[in-house]
Design a protein around this motif. Structure first.
Motif, PDB file in Angstrom:
ATOM      1  N   ARG A  47      -0.107-104.209  -9.117  1.00  0.00           N
ATOM      2  CA  ARG A  47       0.976-103.163  -9.266  1.00  0.00           C
ATOM      3  C   ARG A  47       0.051-101.953  -9.204  1.00  0.00           C
ATOM      4  N   ASP A  48      -1.251-101.717  -9.377  1.00  0.00           N
ATOM      5  CA  ASP A  48      -2.084-100.598  -9.270  1.00  0.00           C
ATOM      6  C   ASP A  48      -2.410-100.331  -7.494  1.00  0.00           C
ATOM      7  N   HIS A  49      -1.941-101.437  -6.800  1.00  0.00           N
ATOM      8  CA  HIS A  49      -2.370-101.327  -5.401  1.00  0.00           C
ATOM      9  C   HIS A  49      -1.049-100.933  -4.640  1.00  0.00           C
ATOM     10  N   GLY A  50      -0.150-100.993  -5.155  1.00  0.00           N
ATOM     11  CA  GLY A  50       1.366-100.768  -4.357  1.00  0.00           C
ATOM     12  C   GLY A  50       2.510-102.104  -4.795  1.00  0.00           C
ATOM     13  N   ASP A  51       3.540-101.400  -4.232  1.00  0.00           N
ATOM     14  CA  ASP A  51       4.764-102.563  -4.411  1.00  0.00           C
ATOM     15  C   ASP A  51       4.858-103.839  -3.736  1.00  0.00           C
ATOM     16  N   VAL A  62      -0.799-113.815   2.312  1.00  0.00           N
ATOM     17  CA  VAL A  62       0.263-114.216   1.486  1.00  0.00           C
ATOM     18  C   VAL A  62       0.763-112.769   0.846  1.00  0.00           C
ATOM     19  N   TYR A  63       1.983-112.393   0.730  1.00  0.00           N
ATOM     20  CA  TYR A  63       2.304-110.905   0.271  1.00  0.00           C
ATOM     21  C   TYR A  63       2.897-110.925  -1.241  1.00  0.00           C
ATOM     22  N   ALA A  64       2.185-110.415  -2.027  1.00  0.00           N
ATOM     23  CA  ALA A  64       2.722-110.260  -3.425  1.00  0.00           C
ATOM     24  C   ALA A  64       3.432-108.965  -3.413  1.00  0.00           C
ATOM     25  N   VAL A  65       4.701-109.277  -4.506  1.00  0.00           N
ATOM     26  CA  VAL A  65       5.509-108.323  -4.866  1.00  0.00           C
ATOM     27  C   VAL A  65       5.358-107.690  -6.034  1.00  0.00           C
ATOM     28  N   THR A  66       5.299-106.386  -6.448  1.00  0.00           N
ATOM     29  CA  THR A  66       4.960-106.227  -7.807  1.00  0.00           C
ATOM     30  C   THR A  66       5.945-105.229  -8.951  1.00  0.00           C
ATOM     31  N   THR A  67       7.129-105.165  -8.126  1.00  0.00           N
ATOM     32  CA  THR A  67       7.946-104.442  -8.802  1.00  0.00           C
ATOM     33  C   THR A  67       9.376-105.186  -9.156  1.00  0.00           C
ATOM     34  N   PRO A  68      10.142-104.859 -10.275  1.00  0.00           N
ATOM     35  CA  PRO A  68      11.523-105.771 -10.470  1.00  0.00           C
ATOM     36  C   PRO A  68      12.160-105.583  -9.254  1.00  0.00           C
ATOM     37  N   THR A 337       7.070-118.291  -5.504  1.00  0.00           N
ATOM     38  CA  THR A 337       6.746-118.130  -4.175  1.00  0.00           C
ATOM     39  C   THR A 337       8.005-118.323  -3.356  1.00  0.00           C
ATOM     40  N   ARG A 338       8.107-117.469  -2.195  1.00  0.00           N
ATOM     41  CA  ARG A 338       9.300-117.644  -1.268  1.00  0.00           C
ATOM     42  C   ARG A 338       8.494-117.431   0.000  1.00  0.00           C
ATOM     43  N   ILE A 357       5.605-115.262   0.139  1.00  0.00           N
ATOM     44  CA  ILE A 357       5.854-114.191  -0.624  1.00  0.00           C
ATOM     45  C   ILE A 357       5.553-114.633  -2.030  1.00  0.00           C
ATOM     46  N   VAL A 358       4.497-113.749  -2.890  1.00  0.00           N
ATOM     47  CA  VAL A 358       4.299-114.630  -4.221  1.00  0.00           C
ATOM     48  C   VAL A 358       4.836-113.303  -5.195  1.00  0.00           C
ATOM     49  N   TYR A 359       5.145-113.618  -6.376  1.00  0.00           N
ATOM     50  CA  TYR A 359       5.350-112.824  -7.325  1.00  0.00           C
ATOM     51  C   TYR A 359       5.225-113.399  -8.776  1.00  0.00           C
ATOM     52  N   SER A 360       4.862-112.558  -9.975  1.00  0.00           N
ATOM     53  CA  SER A 360       4.662-113.125 -10.987  1.00  0.00           C
ATOM     54  C   SER A 360       5.601-112.601 -12.135  1.00  0.00           C
ATOM     55  N   PRO A 361       6.772-113.340 -12.514  1.00  0.00           N
ATOM     56  CA  PRO A 361       7.315-113.051 -13.800  1.00  0.00           C
ATOM     57  C   PRO A 361       6.451-112.532 -15.071  1.00  0.00           C
TER      58      PRO A 361
END
Length: 456
Positions: A47-51, A62-68, A337-338, A357-361
């Motif tokens: 999250r410190d590197h971007g949304d 792979v693209y990581a998503v970091t915001t709700p 992942t999506r 796409i990857v994101y972490s609950p």
């Protein structure tokens, strides 16, 4: 911000920037090495590197998503579907025809088949089974004796799922076999997800052979359950009967592989996630005796000293908030992942067609931008007056959209009932050799939680 405002209409050829690349990649492995060594810390610091941040997983980007907001956009947008490293790994366990991994029209038909088993009106019918298993779970503890919480949590989770949804005689030995196989299989699946070594996993190494044996045992057990039902000639009103009588889009019976994959999808992901959450709830009862005491007092005020019943669940508001807070801080499903089905825009960046796409609950639900004292265990944060201002997608333990877990109400009912039952009877203390640090696999659970029970 709404989901609709996150993604605007964009032209077919997108002239948008590429998301920034996360630092710390290793030649050949990319960021997969960090995801093996410290996955929770690594995903949280993104999250410190971007949304939206680029990661390298071996040769793949792979693209990581970091915001709700963006996780909500990914979950709800038709531009993204189930896919990526997690689901490719799970297909080895769940098959390609089960509701957990299927996509498109097949997935929609399967949800129609299984949804009646989880509708709100039918869940109270499972109440007597949940009560019986919760009380048996509490009764298996002995005063002063140390208990391995992993095996016990798997046992109660598997028995509730099997008895409610498959209505079969599911013996303890079979539950033990399933829990043992699942532990091995899920551990191997995670390695295959973050380090996509492909053919190397077919080498006859001891760890690979152990994984293959566990996977074979699991599928043999599922075939046994299906064969027993067919041989019995019985047709109880349960999910297995619905599968055996289900029709495809042409009106023909669904094929054997789909029945098999659906039973695997019923038994394994649900049991694994519920068992992992129960382990964290046991850890909470030991680590936060004040919260355990509040649960015990709430149960006493609701029941007047009688055993906890399914009908009490809605009245146990603090117990429910303890469960929700445990789900926030230690979500069993800690990574998702999506896959982008078309070139699209996300958070102002270009996402190419076919991108993962990857994101972490886990990271989203611990974000200090969403939660005050984000690392504190505070069930009262879920009181209506405190939770109303949370970002919309900052807490979605059962996901959203067409991939929302169909058993969310079923799961919450059993988690609340089991927690109330054991907390009203026992106090818990960790013993020598216990390790409640997170163990990261396909699901998140304590490494080796061992507790001693003391009567209240």
């Amino acid at each position: 911000m709404t989901v609709e405002s996150v993604r605007s209409d964009v032209p077919q050829t997108l002239e948008l920037p590429t998301p920034p690349l996360a630092g710390g990649g290793v030649p050949g492995l990319g960021h997969g090495w960090k995801l093996v060594r410290d996955p929770l810390g690594f995903l949280a610091q993104l999250r410190d590197h971007g949304d939206v941040v680029r990661l390298k997983m071996g040769p793949k980007t792979v693209y990581a998503v970091t915001t709700p907001d963006l996780t909500g956009a990914v979950a709800l947008s038709p531009d993204f579907e189930i896919g990526g490293p997690l689901w490719e790994s799970l297909e080895g366990l769940l098959g390609k025809k089960g509701v957990a991994t299927a996509t498109g029209p097949l997935h929609r038909r399967q949800r129609r088949t299984i949804q009646p088993a989880f509708r709100l009106g039918i869940i109270p019918e499972y109440g007597p089974i949940m009560e019986e298993e919760a009380r048996a779970f509490a009764a298996r503890w002995e005063s002063g004796g140390a208990v391995d919480c992993t095996s016990e949590s798997f046992r109660v989770a598997v028995r509730i799922a099997a008895r409610c949804l498959l209505r079969g005689q599911f013996m303890d030995e079979r539950a033990e076999l399933l829990s043992t196989a699942l532990a091995t299989v899920f551990r191997g699946m995670y390695r295959r997800m973050v380090i996509p070594a492909g053919p190397l996993y077919r080498l006859p190494l001891p760890a690979h052979r152990k994984f293959d044996r566990a996977l074979a045992d699991l599928h043999a057990l599922v075939d046994e359950i299906i064969d027993e039902r067919r041989t019995s000639g019985q047709k109880p009103d349960d999910l297995l009967t619905a599968l055996l009588e289900a029709k495809d889009d042409n009106g023909d019976p669904i094929d054997e592989q789909e029945i098999h994959d659906q039973v695997v999808a019923i038994l394994t992901p649900g049991s694994e996630t519920i068992a992992s959450t129960l382990m964290w709830l046991l850890q909470v009862l030991a680590a936060y005796p004040d919260q355990a005491q509040r649960i015990s007092e709430e149960v006493e005020s609701v029941t007047g000293g009688r055993p906890v019943a399914f009908g009490d669940v809605r009245k146990l508001s603090h117990t429910n908030n303890v469960v929700v807070e445990a789900l926030r801080l230690r979500p069993a499903v800690w990574i998702l992942t999506r896959r982008a089905v078309t070139e699209t825009e996300l958070g102002g960046y270009r996402i190419p067609a076919g991108a993962d796409i990857v994101y972490s609950p886990y990271a989203i639900q611990r974000d200090p931008r969403s939660y005050e004292r984000h690392l504190d265990f505070d069930p009262d944060r879920w009181l209506p007056e405190r939770s109303k201002d949370l970002p919309k997608y900052a807490m979605r333990p059962f996901s959203v959209g067409n991939r929302k877990c169909p058993s969310d109400h079923f799961s919450m009912a059993q988690l609340t009932l089991v927690t109330a039952t054991i907390a009203s009877r026992w106090r818990f203390e960790q013993v020598s050799g216990s390790n409640d640090a997170p163990h990261v696999g396909i699901t998140l659970r304590p490494h080796r939680l061992r507790l001693k029970a003391v009567p209240r």
